[in-house]
Scaffold this active site. Sequence first.
Site, short mmCIF file in Angstrom:
data_model
loop_
_atom_site.label_atom_id
_atom_site.label_comp_id
_atom_site.label_asym_id
_atom_site.label_seq_id
_atom_site.Cartn_x
_atom_site.Cartn_y
_atom_site.Cartn_z
N GLU A 1 -46.01 13.46 65.16
CA GLU A 1 -44.88 14.37 64.98
C GLU A 1 -43.99 14.49 66.21
O GLU A 1 -42.78 14.46 66.10
CB GLU A 1 -45.35 15.79 64.61
CG GLU A 1 -45.69 16.00 63.17
CD GLU A 1 -47.05 15.47 62.84
OE1 GLU A 1 -47.76 15.09 63.78
OE2 GLU A 1 -47.40 15.42 61.66
N HIS B 1 -52.54 25.52 57.23
CA HIS B 1 -51.48 25.05 56.35
C HIS B 1 -50.63 26.18 55.82
O HIS B 1 -49.80 25.97 54.97
CB HIS B 1 -52.07 24.28 55.17
CG HIS B 1 -52.54 22.92 55.53
ND1 HIS B 1 -53.80 22.67 56.01
CD2 HIS B 1 -51.91 21.73 55.51
CE1 HIS B 1 -53.93 21.38 56.25
NE2 HIS B 1 -52.79 20.78 55.96
#
Lengths: 495, 419
Positions: free
Chosen positions: B155, B224
Amino acid sequence: MSLSHHHLNTNILPTLSATIPTPFPLVFSAPIVSFLSFIFYSPLSLPSSPPIFSPFPSSLPTRKKMATAFSPSKFAAQPFPLNTTSQNNPLTIPTTASPFLGSTRKLIRLSSSSNLNIRRRSGTVVAVSDVVKENKSKSTLNLLITKEEGLELYEDMVLGRAFEDMCAQMYYRGKMFGFVHLYNGQEAISTGFIKLLKQQDSVVSTYRDHVHALSKGVSARAVMSELFGKTTGCCRGQGGSMHMFSREHNVLGGFAFIGEGIPVATGAAFTSKYKREVLKEADCDHVTLAFFGDGTCNNGQFFECLNMAALWKLPIVFVVENNLWAIGMSHLRATSDPQIYKKGPAFGMPGVHVNGMDVLKVREVAKEAIGRARRGEGPTLVECETYRFRGHSLADPDELRDPAEKAHYAARDPITALKKYLIENSLASEADLKAIDKKIDEVVEEAVEFADESPVPPRSQLLENVFADPKGFGIGPDGQYRCEDPKFTEGTAQV
Amino acid sequence: MAATFHGVGATVAALSSSSSSSSSSSPSNSFGSKILLSSPSRSFSVRKRASFTMVRSEGSMNFDLNFKGRRAQQLIANAVATKADSSPASSSSKPGHELLLFEALREGLEEEMERDPRVCVMGEDVGHYGGSYKVTKGLATKFGDLRVLDTPIAENSFTGMGIGAAMTGLRPVVEGMNMGFLLLAFNQISNNCGMLHYTSGGQFTIPIVIRGPGGVGRQLGAEHSQRLESYFQSIPGIQMVACSTPYNAKGLMKAAIRSENPVILFEHVLLYNLKERIPDEDYICNLEEAEMVRPGEHVTILTYSRMRYHVMQAAKTLVNKGYDPEVIDIRSLKPFDLYTIGNSVKKTHRVLIVEECMRTGGIGASLIAAITENFNDYLDAPIMCLSSQDVPTPYAGTLEEWTVVQPAQIVAAVEQLCQ
């Protein structure tokens, strides 16, 4: 193209033959030589797979064959390498005999010079006089550069050195503040690489970026003003020493955190590939160079970008300026395998090790690496062994490094070396070079004057440039966009 | 006409066929998770047992996300009943086309990619896989692998790559598979995305869009279920917007891509399957403006993203009880649209903020500060802020339910505020 073997080997140990005229004078004492040999030399272990490219073809008297993907034609006929003794083609493999942990103080005494002598004798032995004759007769063929190129390189390196020295002076006089990281000693890398680029090619650097910006074409005045924090600086005084940007010359920064610029460089290379393949600008072959240090090579962003660049064959060259020290952390104490160039083949790209104190060697390697990128063959990892003569920054007392190590590298000053080369090969006279020295002194003086006389940024500049589209400051309570508020342009508004 | 709401995992509903397939889940069920093996984790297909009716959204969408709550379902039944007559008539006569929120995002993205060849997408699984929430489905086939780039799992580096590409002329849309993963890209987002335009003295613009689903989903676990808007809000130089309906999703996506500023677009995992009729013609939603969802007189309720629906559900109850709440979806999380908010405060004099962010340092906290600074004189009561608990989102369904703000709490808060 098979990517199975990407070893590139570079001899970073300069020749010991003081008697044989060589392009670069190299002065050693045995312990320092052994220090280097310890790190970079392994007498017997050779890679199992041949390296992919070398700027010198297999006519060199080396122990092994080298498959060459590229051989500059002007060297094809040359029976002797420029550096005459055996180990001195730039691409032999240096490998550490054993891992070493600890400071370099211990290193210097550790390796024995006898090892070194054995290695030295295993190459071709030539009589001194023969070599001298050969060199002289082949002088026109041997030369790596023309006079114009030589003077250009010399001027660029002297500009870098003079500018950085002036920076130090100005800093201690209180004209600039903060963290200033000087590039003294590493000029060969900046000049060797960047002078081969076109204007549209991009350069990404770290906080040690003054000289990269200068080599790329940013004027000394703009850089000095930026350092003084004046509004005429290349970034309007908003960036400072560690954030040199230039849209015109495609200098994409100047990053304070190490490793941060490498993904940005990868993105610039991606744009180049995108322009060629998606936007169909068929002749777009812009190359990006990413400069960073040895400390960065332990950072995740480095490895992630090596992977992506090799995966998509991006036109980028990763240039490691390995000056052995990350502030006070020796490269050997921080890295499990200190040979950074070996990390290239692990990702599927060639890894080259070059003597970063030798601008001509750097330039040769750079030509090949940049050529590879331009042809679309993908990235290259180039590790340049170099040294910074000053501390990490102007605030660094630089007490940790061994004076003997510093002396060793000071003797390999790239500017002195190039000067000697130019004079010995009759490319330039002392007078020419002195004229360049004088010219650069004037340029730097003028840059300081310009910066001194430039205005400081006005208050109205405070809120400019935060957003490209100042509507990003939002809608104020009165229904108007805040950027339309007159207090905004004065810099007195609260956001 | 009630449209079926497929359940939160409907993006892969096409792939997972029956509710009993939780153990033989297809790999697609592990989207959002870094584990590529399909373990018999709880799959979204289980949810298909409960199908929810959905009402056309004109700012008043109602659906129940918690199929365990029978009382909640009764509330929905009411909502359906009130809207049922209007929907059949409206579906045929109104212009535009109906689609789900993730399709609206895709439509916006596709239109912008057609309009400008420099727009490209980068992210994990955006290409061949079509995006873990199918936002980029079909785009790789249409535009090619370089324009819709499948990146390795890095990322920080691919966000930085997007920033470098933006500096040199492209207009990338970087997708974080889950907003939480963008924590790994915080270095690039804060240092480069937000700052480079300034530190370069305005020489380089960074017209990047960073988007991805965040928020508390259906028992996705703590990592998450993060809400990154609170972490990013201090970064100078970026704009943040949150979409909540298919209409504003498409509009904000297009506006973000066209903007010269770096924009972070926050989507929500549970909102991807909202269905709405949107206009056929080209439109964008202003990045800095808030949306008036329901005008009212008694209290201003400021909200965004998923909480909008909890608020609207609470609004039904409040209306039945005789209150008249004004509901504003602030949409622009940074900067705040103080004009719309201010006008509302001046009218109602009472403010309730309902957000999914954490209590500490969240969007609500900033909003309270901004309103107090600017409109203190207009307030009749202290601003109330309902946020999620300051806990890592637990896995257990009941605990997770109590972490976020529920409609009942909103009703109670309004009643308290309006005393």
